[in-house]
Write a protein that holds these residues in place. Sequence first.
Motif, mmCIF file in Angstrom:
data_model
loop_
_atom_site.group_PDB
_atom_site.id
_atom_site.type_symbol
_atom_site.label_atom_id
_atom_site.label_comp_id
_atom_site.label_asym_id
_atom_site.label_seq_id
_atom_site.Cartn_x
_atom_site.Cartn_y
_atom_site.Cartn_z
ATOM 1 N N VAL A 123 -18.339 -11.187 -16.713
ATOM 2 C CA VAL A 123 -17.260 -10.997 -15.741
ATOM 3 C C VAL A 123 -15.918 -11.145 -16.452
ATOM 4 O O VAL A 123 -15.533 -12.242 -16.855
ATOM 5 C CB VAL A 123 -17.369 -12.003 -14.583
ATOM 6 N N GLN A 124 -15.236 -10.024 -16.632
ATOM 7 C CA GLN A 124 -13.878 -10.022 -17.184
ATOM 8 C C GLN A 124 -12.918 -9.788 -16.022
ATOM 9 O O GLN A 124 -12.661 -8.665 -15.616
ATOM 10 C CB GLN A 124 -13.740 -8.924 -18.250
ATOM 11 N N ALA A 125 -12.383 -10.874 -15.453
ATOM 12 C CA ALA A 125 -11.631 -10.797 -14.197
ATOM 13 C C ALA A 125 -10.197 -10.315 -14.382
ATOM 14 O O ALA A 125 -9.548 -9.903 -13.403
ATOM 15 C CB ALA A 125 -11.625 -12.164 -13.513
ATOM 16 N N THR A 131 -12.380 -13.853 -6.810
ATOM 17 C CA THR A 131 -12.512 -12.696 -7.698
ATOM 18 C C THR A 131 -13.794 -12.781 -8.513
ATOM 19 O O THR A 131 -14.541 -11.805 -8.644
ATOM 20 C CB THR A 131 -11.293 -12.602 -8.632
ATOM 21 N N HIS A 132 -14.064 -13.938 -9.075
ATOM 22 C CA HIS A 132 -15.267 -14.097 -9.887
ATOM 23 C C HIS A 132 -16.534 -14.015 -9.042
ATOM 24 O O HIS A 132 -17.549 -13.444 -9.485
ATOM 25 C CB HIS A 132 -15.216 -15.429 -10.640
ATOM 26 N N SER A 142 -19.407 -11.321 -9.609
ATOM 27 C CA SER A 142 -20.734 -11.864 -9.905
ATOM 28 C C SER A 142 -21.760 -11.339 -8.910
ATOM 29 O O SER A 142 -22.921 -11.058 -9.275
ATOM 30 C CB SER A 142 -20.701 -13.396 -9.859
ATOM 31 N N TRP A 175 -18.891 -16.249 -17.151
ATOM 32 C CA TRP A 175 -17.448 -16.153 -16.961
ATOM 33 C C TRP A 175 -16.770 -16.589 -18.247
ATOM 34 O O TRP A 175 -17.372 -17.218 -19.109
ATOM 35 C CB TRP A 175 -16.980 -17.051 -15.814
ATOM 36 N N SER A 176 -15.486 -16.295 -18.352
ATOM 37 C CA SER A 176 -14.760 -16.534 -19.597
ATOM 38 C C SER A 176 -14.322 -17.995 -19.736
ATOM 39 O O SER A 176 -14.501 -18.814 -18.819
ATOM 40 C CB SER A 176 -13.542 -15.623 -19.672
ATOM 41 N N ALA A 201 -12.238 -20.165 -17.020
ATOM 42 C CA ALA A 201 -12.169 -19.342 -15.815
ATOM 43 C C ALA A 201 -12.001 -20.231 -14.579
ATOM 44 O O ALA A 201 -11.258 -19.890 -13.647
ATOM 45 C CB ALA A 201 -13.425 -18.487 -15.698
ATOM 46 N N TYR A 202 -12.687 -21.359 -14.546
ATOM 47 C CA TYR A 202 -12.516 -22.334 -13.472
ATOM 48 C C TYR A 202 -11.476 -23.346 -13.943
ATOM 49 O O TYR A 202 -11.761 -24.206 -14.791
ATOM 50 C CB TYR A 202 -13.848 -23.019 -13.172
ATOM 51 N N PHE A 233 -19.971 -20.782 -17.340
ATOM 52 C CA PHE A 233 -18.560 -20.447 -17.188
ATOM 53 C C PHE A 233 -17.679 -21.503 -17.855
ATOM 54 O O PHE A 233 -18.068 -22.658 -18.022
ATOM 55 C CB PHE A 233 -18.179 -20.306 -15.708
ATOM 56 N N THR A 243 -11.260 -13.330 -20.920
ATOM 57 C CA THR A 243 -10.508 -13.265 -19.665
ATOM 58 C C THR A 243 -10.053 -11.852 -19.338
ATOM 59 O O THR A 243 -10.230 -11.361 -18.227
ATOM 60 C CB THR A 243 -9.288 -14.197 -19.746
#
Length: 806
Positions: free
Chosen positions: A223-225, A249-250, A254, A268-269, A272-273, A305, A448
Amino acid sequence: MVAGILASAALSALYARGGAGWLLGFVMLAPWLFTLNASRTLAATLGCAYLMSLAFTAAVFPWFGIALGRYTQTGAGIGLAVLLLAAPLFQPQFLAFALVRHVAGRRHGPLLRALAAAAAWVAAEWLLPKLLGDTLGYGLYPSRLMRQGAAIGGGAGLTVLLLLANEGIVAALARRRDGWRAIAQPFALAALGPLLLAGYGLAVLPDKDSSVVAGKPLRVGLVQANLVDYEGMRRHKGARAVVQEVLATHFAMSYDAVVRRHAEVVLWSETAYPTTFGHPKSAAGAEFDREILANVRAAGVPFVFGTYDIDSDGEYNAAAFVQPGAGLTGLYRKTRLFPFTEYVPEWLDGPRLRQLLPWTGNWRAGNGARVFPLRLADGREIPVLPLICLDDVDAGLAITGARLGAQAIVTMSNDSWFSTDPEGARLHQTVAAFRSIETRLPQVRVTTNGYSAVFDASGSQLAGTRMGEPALVIADVVPSQPAPTLMVRWGDWVGRAACAFLLLLAARATIPSWRSEGEGATSPAQPAMRFPVRVAVLPPAARFAAALLRALARAGLLGICVALLLNEPLRTNTLAQIRLFSGLFLAPEIASWCVLLAFAAQASIDGAALVLTRGAQRIELALGEIASVELWRLPIPAAGLALRLASGQRWHYGLALANPMAFAAALGLEQEQPGAVMGVYARARLALRRRKLDLPLAKFVLLPLALAIPAFHLHQHIAYGSAFGEYYTFGLKAYLTAFALWWAAWSIGVVLSAALLRAAIEAGTLMAALLRPAQVVAVRSWLERAGRLALYLGLPGWLLANLYGA
């Protein structure tokens, strides 16, 4: 000189851009090497190296200075200026290469000079790890064949071959007027590297038409948000709203990955969180944690993530492993932090620095590579190695993960500060791809806002994204447990081998001075004595005291050796060794030295008299009153002699000095030897001149330092996960203290080894004096040579054998 440097810088810039430019790697430094060949003095050589480091940085890494200026909000111009100012620190290998090349060129031919210079290049990069982990070899990534050589020697091994190819081109062109035979050998050297790499690549790469797949593929969703400016979003929307938007978004992407594209794991990158997971800081944080757990349960697949972790020591950049039903199963803490953005050294930190550099973080470093299991819905359990951002420039972390049984590498990063300078993000991805080549493990890399990618075990990109756009990457990778590559077996060995090669070359430079060491067994030539000469004028009691103390010191060394052999816990207790060494050896040795110092004087010849002076004190002894000199039977507390007067009596004082035979020759006196065996033994000890390698500085300071550096480097990687792991974790004082203890331990080891060798040499000399008195000097000469080889080659060889086996 300027033209050559600019030409090499321009070729380097084209080489760094990738594509077909990788071919330039084998010639790009040739113009600069021509300028080095024309630099006759050391100062000119170092000046040329400095300018090349500056030009190379400006040509290849301008984006880094610009990105640094924008990130720190000082402006692109200031960032670029700072980078160029620090160019020799940013690319120190140019200075090391030029220095060693210049010195080796004075003593050796072109081939050995080229090997020494290439070794200096990679040794400098190994001893002084660069911020971006870059090396010339990474530029060969566009060639699928050439890059496979990294499985043997990593990026450093490729760099060595590139440097040798450039040297071969320069040597061939320098001989172009001597005919084709003269240029054949250097051209062969230039072609050897590409041919070896191409041949190895053909041998190890699978057939493209082969459809055989080992094991069931793992379907991953990256996932590249494309959400990058968290801080700006907070200022406009508030922290809670930002986290809600990020998670929404994630979650949406997902959901698409799992439900529509059937991904078996979601990634996730980095960060990300944007808060701690599992240890919430507030009620809102706990609510967000529960929301993530609920979504993972609903998806039915594991999530990995980027987040943060916290404990009593501080906060960490981390990766969370969350399983449906089981919740949080593990947190990996980032090992390699970016200086002055993610952390500041404790000794430098403070309110003033924080005010000057407000962007700096205060995260703590993790403790090295760890492997975590991914438990899939179909019951499979796949061990993976997580790496966060700068972790993937450290080959040691990937190698450790492969040794721990990882079957795939999971890399996550946030390269958003390269958004307007994608060259930085592209280099970062290229360096990360080499971790797969070195370990033969597939890799999934999520960022990201780009570049995200999936690599197979050969480093080929199976899928990827562009920079600056939201994207969902779905790809199948095949986890595996490949046969260990040479890099996995030996670690990042090229830098260590280069250091060892340079040490051997330096030791070899002293060998010519050994050749005539044993000539003149019966009447060895003595160097002319230059007066005044330092002596110790010892009355019998003083000599007895100094001799007793020195004998106790030597016996203490042998006692420590026995204790180390019999007491296994002592062998791993450095502090206890230091205490023993200080009490049993250093204390009596220093006391003996103090006695000699108390009776020190200057000896000279004034007319027909021997004059001994110490301050205002003066003793004169007419040469006519001295009938002969007698060498001391035992050289304790040092070598020395007694004066036999014309009356037949010995003079009350003995003289301790470095070369009593030359002293006696300068006085023109007969040398007596009471006692046949001990007399021959004493003469044999004094017949050989002391060599540079016998000096205490070389033997007991520099040699232990050369041994301690690679051993300490390996210890840091094992114990803390990187070359500066203890520094990142506990600060500069702890790091330097630890290194000092390692240096002290190796110094003790070298002293003990030298003591054992000295005992063997003296015993062998005494035996030769008893059985072969006519050959005693030749025997001692060979014993001394063997002792030097055992010390200066045996100890490094033993260390390398242990490092390679680590």
